[in-house]
Design an enzyme around this catalytic site. Structure first.
Site, mmCIF file in Angstrom:
data_model
loop_
_atom_site.group_PDB
_atom_site.id
_atom_site.type_symbol
_atom_site.label_atom_id
_atom_site.label_comp_id
_atom_site.label_asym_id
_atom_site.label_seq_id
_atom_site.Cartn_x
_atom_site.Cartn_y
_atom_site.Cartn_z
ATOM 1 N N CYS A 80 0.765 -1.028 -0.123
ATOM 2 C CA CYS A 80 -0.005 -0.083 -0.035
ATOM 3 C C CYS A 80 0.979 1.244 -0.053
ATOM 4 O O CYS A 80 1.715 1.306 1.028
ATOM 5 C CB CYS A 80 -1.033 0.099 1.248
ATOM 6 S SG CYS A 80 -1.718 1.602 1.563
ATOM 7 N N CYS A 192 -0.955 3.321 -7.053
ATOM 8 C CA CYS A 192 -1.794 2.730 -6.140
ATOM 9 C C CYS A 192 -1.931 1.340 -6.509
ATOM 10 O O CYS A 192 -1.997 0.971 -7.855
ATOM 11 C CB CYS A 192 -2.914 3.368 -6.026
ATOM 12 S SG CYS A 192 -4.029 2.512 -4.822
#
Length: 296
Positions: A80, A192
């Site tokens: 992440c 992302c």
């Protein structure tokens, strides 16, 4: 970074707030097919992007320490970008095994770009973070960098893995800023880990753009820290999907998880009275098993 040790039967842990890190999981499994992997999705804390930084640090620490206690892993990956950029110093100090983070592949994009115009598609928090500014200054200082932040695309990736279709109209709208400038980027960074899950759909609405993510680089880093020969090629790696939150938040993911080689879904109880009781969802054992989900 701490030294990694291939502990027999001990997994690589991959941690994310949602399912985006499954793009990293796929790259690692391609590089280390016999390595057991425990993937953990902090569904209870999802999404991380809009949260205060200290809250993200605490959630990341809480979950990784719980996973470390239960599985004694050889290595962990924080899959992440938000959690990586702000939580790595804390968890690396707390844990006795290496922790690998992910960052947007700005350097790779700069090396690839012929037009010297690149795009960065990430969450609103990532595109505004000072860490990202430094990446661009260090590795793409001679490029025009068009930044587009989207939380909606994160949700689209989550729903896509749960069987929902991807709206081309929404993709065109989200990507619009890349085509609104006089100079259109020839390469865009998927900043992302959720976004590579939508790569095929993104490519279909963006002819002429090359999409780059950090998945293969993370896999190479993991391989460099763990000896592939240390994993038993004759045994079947048991890949587990852990999650915080309620079991019914995961049920729609089961077909996709099975296709990716996960053999069980289990609840990771961490620090909340709202958590469901610990459960284990293994193939063929109860109503949430993969085989019975397919039959329903």
């Amino acid at each position: 970074m701490k030294t990694a040790v291939n502990k027999k039967g001990k997994p690589i842990v991959i941690f994310d707030s949602g399912v985006g890190g499954l793009s990293i999981y796929q790259e690692i499994k391609q590089a280390l097919p016999y390595a057991p992997v425990v993937y953990c999705s902090d569904i209870q804390g999802f999404p991380y992007g809009p949260k205060p930084e200290q809250e993200v640090i605490e959630r990341t620490s809480l979950c990784l320490n719980a996973l470390a206690e239960q599985f004694d892993p050889s290595l962990a990956v924080i899959a992440c970008n938000t959690a990586s950029t702000i939580s790595l110093p804390r968890v690396r100090e707390e844990l006795d095994f290496p922790v690998v983070g992910v960052v947007p592949a700005v350097k790779t994009a700069s090396e690839y770009s012929k037009k010297r115009c690149i795009g960065l598609l990430a969450t609103p928090g990532t595109i505004a973070r000072s860490y990202t500014d430094q990446l661009i200054d260090d590795f793409a200082g001679d490029c025009q960098v068009i930044r587009v932040g989207s939380s909606e695309l994160v949700q689209m990736a989550e729903q896509y893995l749960r069987g929902e279709p991807v709206s081309e109209r929404d993709l065109h709208r989200i990507l619009g800023p890349f085509f609104a400038e006089e100079q259109v980027p020839d390469v865009v960074v998927l900043g992302c880990t959720h976004f590579p899950l939508l790569r095929t759909a993104l490519q279909q609405v963006s002819a002429g753009i090359h999409w780059i993510d950090s998945g293969s680089a993370i896999a190479r880093r993991v391989v460099s820290l763990l000896d592939p020969a240390g994993f038993d090629a004759e045994s079947v790696s048991q890949n587990l999907f852990m999650h915080t939150g309620l079991d019914d938040q995961v049920s729609a993911l089961v077909p996709a998880l099975e296709n990716m080689g996960f053999v069980a879904v289990r609840n990771l109880p961490v620090g909340s009275k709202m958590m469901a009781p610990p459960s284990q969802v293994d193939c063929g054992e109860n109503v949430d098993s993969y085989s019975k989900m397919r039959a329903s």
